[in-house]
Design an enzyme around this catalytic site. Structure first.
Site, PDB file in Angstrom:
ATOM      1  N   ASP A  83      -4.163   1.249  -9.413  1.00 22.04           N
ATOM      2  CA  ASP A  83      -5.617   1.105  -9.555  1.00 22.04           C
ATOM      3  C   ASP A  83      -6.018   0.890 -11.011  1.00 22.04           C
ATOM      4  OD1 ASP A  83      -5.319   1.762  -6.952  1.00 22.04           O
ATOM      5  OD2 ASP A  83      -6.369   3.677  -7.054  1.00 22.04           O
ATOM      6  N   GLU A  90      -5.234  10.940 -14.416  1.00 22.48           N
ATOM      7  CA  GLU A  90      -5.429  11.224 -12.992  1.00 22.48           C
ATOM      8  C   GLU A  90      -4.355  12.201 -12.483  1.00 22.48           C
ATOM      9  OE1 GLU A  90      -7.722   9.860  -9.485  1.00 22.48           O
ATOM     10  OE2 GLU A  90      -7.648   8.634 -11.265  1.00 22.48           O
ATOM     11  N   ASP A 144       3.185   2.026  -4.828  1.00 23.46           N
ATOM     12  CA  ASP A 144       3.233   2.062  -6.309  1.00 23.46           C
ATOM     13  C   ASP A 144       3.965   3.293  -6.824  1.00 23.46           C
ATOM     14  OD1 ASP A 144       1.041   3.689  -5.590  1.00 23.46           O
ATOM     15  OD2 ASP A 144      -0.290   2.907  -7.157  1.00 23.46           O
ATOM     16  N   GLU A 150       0.833  -1.205   0.000  1.00 23.45           N
ATOM     17  CA  GLU A 150       0.000   0.000   0.000  1.00 23.45           C
ATOM     18  C   GLU A 150       0.867   1.253   0.000  1.00 23.45           C
ATOM     19  OE1 GLU A 150      -3.006   0.194  -1.246  1.00 23.45           O
ATOM     20  OE2 GLU A 150      -3.877  -0.998   0.370  1.00 23.45           O
ATOM     21  N   SER A 165     -12.676   5.657  -9.191  1.00 26.28           N
ATOM     22  CA  SER A 165     -12.272   6.561 -10.275  1.00 26.28           C
ATOM     23  C   SER A 165     -11.498   5.821 -11.359  1.00 26.28           C
ATOM     24  CB  SER A 165     -11.505   7.772  -9.751  1.00 26.28           C
ATOM     25  OG  SER A 165     -10.495   7.393  -8.886  1.00 26.28           O
ATOM     26  N   GLY A 185     -15.060   6.921  -3.173  1.00 21.64           N
ATOM     27  CA  GLY A 185     -14.314   7.385  -1.995  1.00 21.64           C
ATOM     28  C   GLY A 185     -14.157   6.319  -0.930  1.00 21.64           C
ATOM     29  N   LEU A 227     -11.795   1.572  -3.096  1.00 22.24           N
ATOM     30  CA  LEU A 227     -11.945   0.447  -4.033  1.00 22.24           C
ATOM     31  C   LEU A 227     -11.750   0.892  -5.482  1.00 22.24           C
ATOM     32  CD1 LEU A 227     -15.021  -1.397  -2.432  1.00 22.24           C
ATOM     33  CD2 LEU A 227     -12.589  -1.815  -2.042  1.00 22.24           C
ATOM     34  N   SER A 228     -11.175   2.067  -5.670  1.00 17.64           N
ATOM     35  CA  SER A 228     -10.796   2.552  -7.015  1.00 17.64           C
ATOM     36  C   SER A 228     -11.972   2.811  -7.943  1.00 17.64           C
ATOM     37  CB  SER A 228      -9.853   1.568  -7.717  1.00 17.64           C
ATOM     38  OG  SER A 228      -8.696   1.465  -7.014  1.00 17.64           O
TER      39      SER A 228
HETATM   40  C1  GLA Z   1      -4.782   5.188  -4.327  1.00 16.56           C
HETATM   41  C2  GLA Z   1      -3.924   5.458  -5.559  1.00 16.56           C
HETATM   42  C3  GLA Z   1      -2.990   4.293  -5.873  1.00 16.56           C
HETATM   43  C4  GLA Z   1      -2.217   3.842  -4.633  1.00 16.56           C
HETATM   44  C5  GLA Z   1      -3.159   3.673  -3.445  1.00 16.56           C
HETATM   45  C6  GLA Z   1      -2.416   3.367  -2.167  1.00 16.56           C
HETATM   46  O1  GLA Z   1      -5.686   4.155  -4.567  1.00 16.56           O
HETATM   47  O2  GLA Z   1      -4.730   5.712  -6.680  1.00 16.56           O
HETATM   48  O3  GLA Z   1      -2.128   4.628  -6.915  1.00 16.56           O
HETATM   49  O4  GLA Z   1      -1.181   4.725  -4.342  1.00 16.56           O
HETATM   50  O5  GLA Z   1      -3.950   4.834  -3.226  1.00 16.56           O
HETATM   51  O6  GLA Z   1      -1.722   2.168  -2.263  1.00 16.56           O
END
Ligand code: GLA
Length: 388
Positions: free
Chosen positions: A176, A164, A35, A32, A132, A126, A129-130
């Protein structure tokens, strides 16, 4: 979902949509905030996704309907760079993701003909869980369909990240968009964020991935995320005084960090310590997963949560409560917050036969502790973005 967006499309545009595209959200098991430090991540695309019903449009104007907001936005290649609609009004916040994707694709020289589209998502926004990235990757598929070009999933992911970073203004990494683009059924992904080499591993059959939503929503665009990114850049700059060859925190071993971290400002030191320990955890995790050592893998997840809480400081009380209740329940191998933090969800690795009971006890425990009733679900590792 598909019926809903098809019906709205019919109502709004007077015809059936020509195509449906989808792109999933993701959970991350380990790695976490690494990346954007060239580290390793272990995400899984989940069975929650953004769906788009779309058709090529006559003329130059793209018309998007966000079914979840009951709003629409119109833009063209002329209005897009200034983040405005064709009538001169500002792009609504939700519109930045599809518009940013369109901008990044055209900037890369790819055709993005006008489309009429209706989209909706069951990835909670928000929530870590990605949502966006799933919007971006679904629109990348839509424009690929009408644009007459073809990119690899990783190429689409990189352009999504660019959208992004440069259009939405979040300094996020590649994880993500990668997970949403490259997800595989029943498999976990392992990505080296420096080389962008990846492979997938089967998820052990006796394991359930349980997602628990605290219900607290964060906005990734608030400065906290970018501030973490900046602290990592600063740590690299300072550590280069001792370790001139390093390019990113991924290059710093925990041993070197202990030798050279004394002169880092306290906050920078804590942020870097999370990244460096997390990179080590992901490296340790792979052989554990290969031999289905779930207890060992879960322990690393638990350690990750502590590091995110104390060193990276991206947890909140509700996430800590959810994690500590989970960790005490039967069948739980590991639990931690997933995604950027500051709210959202936890990911729990649970013995499959005990997953239902786990979810029930976690719901009760969280409700007792906070008075809130959380949404908890067992998710399936799913296929990445594509046409239906
Ligand atoms: C968000 C970002 C990712 C990553 C996570 C944390 O989801 O979009 O690129 O940095 O936070 O791991």
């Amino acid at each position: 979902m598909i019926e809903k967006i098809t019906a709205i499309f019919q109502q709004k545009f007077g015809t059936q949509p020509a195509f449906i595209a989808q792109a999933p959200g993701r959970v991350n098991l380990l790695g976490e905030h690494v990346d954007y430090n060239d580290g390793f991540v272990m995400p899984v695309a989940i069975d929650r996704a953004t769906y788009i019903a779309f058709s090529p449009a006559a003329g130059l104007e793209t018309c998007l309907v966000a079914a979840d907001f009951d709003q629409q936005a119109r833009f063209s290649s002329d209005s897009i760079a200034t983040k405005t609609q064709t009538d001169g009004s500002q792009m609504p916040e939700w519109g930045l993701y599809p518009a940013g994707m369109c901008w990044a694709l055209s900037d890369a020289g790819l055709a993005t003909p006008a489309i009429n589209a209706v989209f909706s998502s069951n990835v909670p926004r928000g929530s870590g869980l990605s949502s966006s990235a799933s919007v971006e990757m679904a629109f990348a598929i839509a424009w690929q369909q009408v644009g007459g070009w073809s990119l690899t999933p990783m190429e689409r992911a990189r352009l999504g990240q660019r959208a992004e970073n440069q259009y939405v203004g979040v300094s996020c990494g590649i994880m993500d968009q990668f997970a949403s683009a490259c997800g595989e059924n029943n498999r976990l992904l392992f990505l080296d964020c420096r080389s962008l080499q990846y492979h997938s591993l089967p998820l052990p059959e006796n394991i359930a991935l349980v997602v628990a939503d605290t219900g607290v929503r964060r906005k990734l665009t608030t400065g906290e995320y970018n501030r973490r990114h900046d602290a990592c850049t600063e740590a690299v700059r300072l550590l280069q005084n001792h370790l001139p060859a390093i390019q990113a925190l991924r290059d710093v071993s925990p041993e070197d960090f202990n030798r050279f971290s004394a002169d880092l400002p306290e906050e920078v030191k804590k942020r870097a310590r999370h990244i460096i320990s997390e990179v080590r955890r992901t490296i340790t995790a792979i052989p554990l997963l290969e031999k289905s050592d779930m207890a060992g893998f879960g322990k690393l997840m638990n350690e990750c949560h502590i590091s995110l809480r104390d060193d990276y400081e991206v947890s909140i009380d509700e996430l800590d409560t959810m994690v500590s209740i989970a960790q005490g329940l039967p069948g739980c191998y590991g639990a931690r917050l997933t995604g950027a933090g500051f709210g959202g969800c936890t990911i729990n690795l649970v013995e499959r036969t005990q997953a239902e009971q786990f979810a029930q006890l976690l719901r009760q425990g969280y409700q007792q502790a906070t008075g809130q009733s959380p949404e908890i679900y067992i998710c399936q590792a799913s296929q990445g973005a594509g046409m239906l």
